[in-house]
Scaffold this motif. Structure first.
Motif, PDB file in Angstrom:
ATOM      1  N   SER A  19       0.822  -1.227   0.000  1.00  0.00           N
ATOM      2  CA  SER A  19       0.000   0.000   0.000  1.00  0.00           C
ATOM      3  C   SER A  19       0.852   1.272   0.000  1.00  0.00           C
ATOM      4  CB  SER A  19      -0.861   0.080   1.264  1.00  0.00           C
ATOM      5  OG  SER A  19      -1.770  -0.951   1.318  1.00  0.00           O
ATOM      6  N   SER A  56      -1.812  -6.839  -5.383  1.00  0.00           N
ATOM      7  CA  SER A  56      -1.716  -5.457  -4.917  1.00  0.00           C
ATOM      8  C   SER A  56      -2.512  -5.204  -3.645  1.00  0.00           C
ATOM      9  CB  SER A  56      -2.200  -4.487  -6.004  1.00  0.00           C
ATOM     10  OG  SER A  56      -2.032  -3.153  -5.556  1.00  0.00           O
ATOM     11  N   ASN A 141      -6.052  -9.539  -4.994  1.00  0.00           N
ATOM     12  CA  ASN A 141      -6.029  -8.999  -3.633  1.00  0.00           C
ATOM     13  C   ASN A 141      -6.867  -9.942  -2.769  1.00  0.00           C
ATOM     14  OD1 ASN A 141      -5.639  -7.359  -1.380  1.00  0.00           O
ATOM     15  ND2 ASN A 141      -6.634  -5.553  -2.253  1.00  0.00           N
ATOM     16  N   GLU A 142      -6.715  -9.829  -1.471  1.00  0.00           N
ATOM     17  CA  GLU A 142      -7.590 -10.607  -0.604  1.00  0.00           C
ATOM     18  C   GLU A 142      -8.991 -10.003  -0.687  1.00  0.00           C
ATOM     19  OE1 GLU A 142      -6.199 -11.136   3.411  1.00  0.00           O
ATOM     20  OE2 GLU A 142      -7.539 -12.830   3.688  1.00  0.00           O
ATOM     21  N   ASP A 144     -11.180  -8.641   1.026  1.00  0.00           N
ATOM     22  CA  ASP A 144     -11.312  -8.081   2.376  1.00  0.00           C
ATOM     23  C   ASP A 144     -12.763  -7.829   2.777  1.00  0.00           C
ATOM     24  OD1 ASP A 144      -8.499  -7.781   3.014  1.00  0.00           O
ATOM     25  OD2 ASP A 144      -8.451  -6.242   1.480  1.00  0.00           O
ATOM     26  N   GLY A 154      -4.972 -11.392   5.993  1.00  0.00           N
ATOM     27  CA  GLY A 154      -4.663 -10.076   6.556  1.00  0.00           C
ATOM     28  C   GLY A 154      -3.469  -9.367   5.963  1.00  0.00           C
TER      29      GLY A 154
HETATM   30  N1  GLU Z   1      -5.748  -6.403   1.361  1.00  0.00           N
HETATM   31  C1  GLU Z   1      -5.364  -5.154   1.966  1.00  0.00           C
HETATM   32  C2  GLU Z   1      -5.738  -3.993   1.053  1.00  0.00           C
HETATM   33  O1  GLU Z   1      -5.785  -4.117  -0.125  1.00  0.00           O
HETATM   34  C3  GLU Z   1      -3.882  -5.052   2.245  1.00  0.00           C
HETATM   35  C4  GLU Z   1      -3.227  -6.126   3.019  1.00  0.00           C
HETATM   36  C5  GLU Z   1      -1.749  -5.802   3.284  1.00  0.00           C
HETATM   37  O2  GLU Z   1      -1.460  -4.695   3.762  1.00  0.00           O
HETATM   38  O3  GLU Z   1      -0.874  -6.581   2.959  1.00  0.00           O
HETATM   39  O4  GLU Z   1      -5.965  -2.905   1.499  1.00  0.00           O
END
Ligand code: GLU
Length: 374
Positions: A19, A56, A141-142, A144, A154
């Motif tokens: 990030s 990402s 990406n996860e 979330d 996480g």
């Molecule tokens: N999946 C989270 C996001 O895209 C970030 C996880 C991490 O900081 O590695 O905001």
């Protein structure tokens, strides 16, 4: 092979973007110039035939400002809401910068379950394989928004390593704000020594180094990066931690920017075969005729035509033993069909699979990449 050579020779590369590199923490805006320079690098790698996959972070960082959420720690449901609004903006930004190079982006949101539950694992792997074969650049990406605490990874360091292992990537590049591993905390100790390369496996000493002095920032700290290195190395994936803050982070890495490379002693293929041969508990048996046996010995896949019997109950993706008609074990592998479907198509030509089963599965019952001779 040196780090820059690793990068040039890797067929499939995962690039993980933190990030902090991508998003301005005050405004939540995407660092456009930086992203454009990354897109240029990605396009250059693609143009020389390398498959590029992006993992990402940044969805929460982008989204929170748009929802008017104050700075500081977010509650879980707030970060889930922030991710929902941020991800669409993040994906749009990637889509725009990569479109300048005629590259198509494909968003893939995964949860921990997708790398742990066999069925979902196979589906996720097949989708990613298909996307890269069709020339797209997956943006992962996860998920979330739906991943609550218990089912949440996480951090994207470990997520990227799991994905790298899942799709047998050759290299995983963690773009971060540190240029690798040190033997003590470089922010506290001027004499801290940079570690350019870790070979074979992670020692307890290395893990302890990261565990004590360098773990202050929760996600994206050195601890999660070393966890990622462990996952990657056991899957035969080479991994680099590199400072990606400057423009053209991949080009810089290729030109010898300071970083730490983690070099396992196996490659993804041999690591996978080792796992099939030793770690998996076979759930059934496939019996083959002499023709199929000869094909297997010469390195070919197992086709349904050469199968004479199927024993046991197993699902697609389960481990099986391959035996001759006189009961000799000749190989172990992963079946592309369930036991029931395997029984229905055994002895038949590959072209008959679809008429018999009513769907078009794989041509092979056990693909040669999923097969180890005894
Ligand atoms: N999946 C989270 C996001 O895209 C970030 C996880 C991490 O900081 O590695 O905001």
């Amino acid at each position: 092979m040196t780090g820059p050579d690793t990068l040039k020779s890797a067929r499939r590369i995962i690039v993980k973007i933190g990030s902090a590199l991508l998003v301005d923490p005050e405004t939540g805006a995407v660092h456009r110039k930086w992203l454009e320079s990354l897109a240029e690098d990605l396009a250059r790698f693609r143009a020389r035939g390398q498959e590029m996959i992006i993992v990402s972070s940044g969805a929460i960082a982008v989204g929170r400002r748009h929802l008017g959420l104050a700075s500081g720690q977010l509650r879980l449901e707030e970060s889930q809401a922030a991710a929902a609004t941020g991800m669409v903006r993040l994906a749009h930004a990637y889509q725009e910068v990569l479109a300048h190079h005629d590259l198509t982006v494909a968003q893939v949101l995964v949860t921990l379950d997708d790398s742990e539950n066999r069925r979902r694992y196979i589906n996720a792997r097949n989708t990613l394989e298909t996307l890269v074969k069709l020339g797209a650049v997956p943006l992962i990406n996860e998920n979330d928004t739906v991943a609550t605490d218990e089912i949440r990874l996480g951090d994207n360091d470990r997520l990227a390593a799991r994905v790298a292992s899942m799709i047998s990537a050759d290299a995983l590049i963690l773009l971060s704000h540190v240029d690798g591993l040190y033997d003590s905390d470089p922010t506290e100790n001027d004499g801290a020594q940079h570690v350019p390369e870790v070979r074979g496996a992670l020692t307890d000493q290395l893990t302890a180094m990261a565990g004590t002095s360098m773990s202050r920032d929760g996600t994206g700290g050195m601890v999660t990066k070393l966890d990622a290195a462990r996952i990657a190395m056991s899957a035969g994936v080479r991994m680099a931690i590199v400072d990606g803050t400057a423009l053209h982070p991949l080009k810089n890495l290729e030109e010898g920017a300071r970083c730490t490379w983690f070099i396992p002693d196996a490659n993804p293929k041999t690591a996978r075969k080792r796992w099939i041969a030793s770690a998996l508990k076979p759930a059934g048996t496939i019996v083959v005729d002499d023709g199929a046996l000869n094909a297997l010995k010469s390195g070919k896949s197992l086709l349904p035509a050469g199968v004479t019997d199927v024993d046991g109950e197993f699902d697609r993706g389960d481990a099986v033993v391959v035996k001759t008609t006189d009961g000799r074990e000749v190989a172990r592998g992963i079946s592309a069909y369930s036991a029931d479907d395997a029984r229905r198509i055994m002895g038949n030509k590959t072209s008959e699979i679809e008429p018999i089963l009513g769907y078009r599965g794989r041509d092979e019952m056990v693909h040669r990449d999923d097969l180890v001779l005894s």
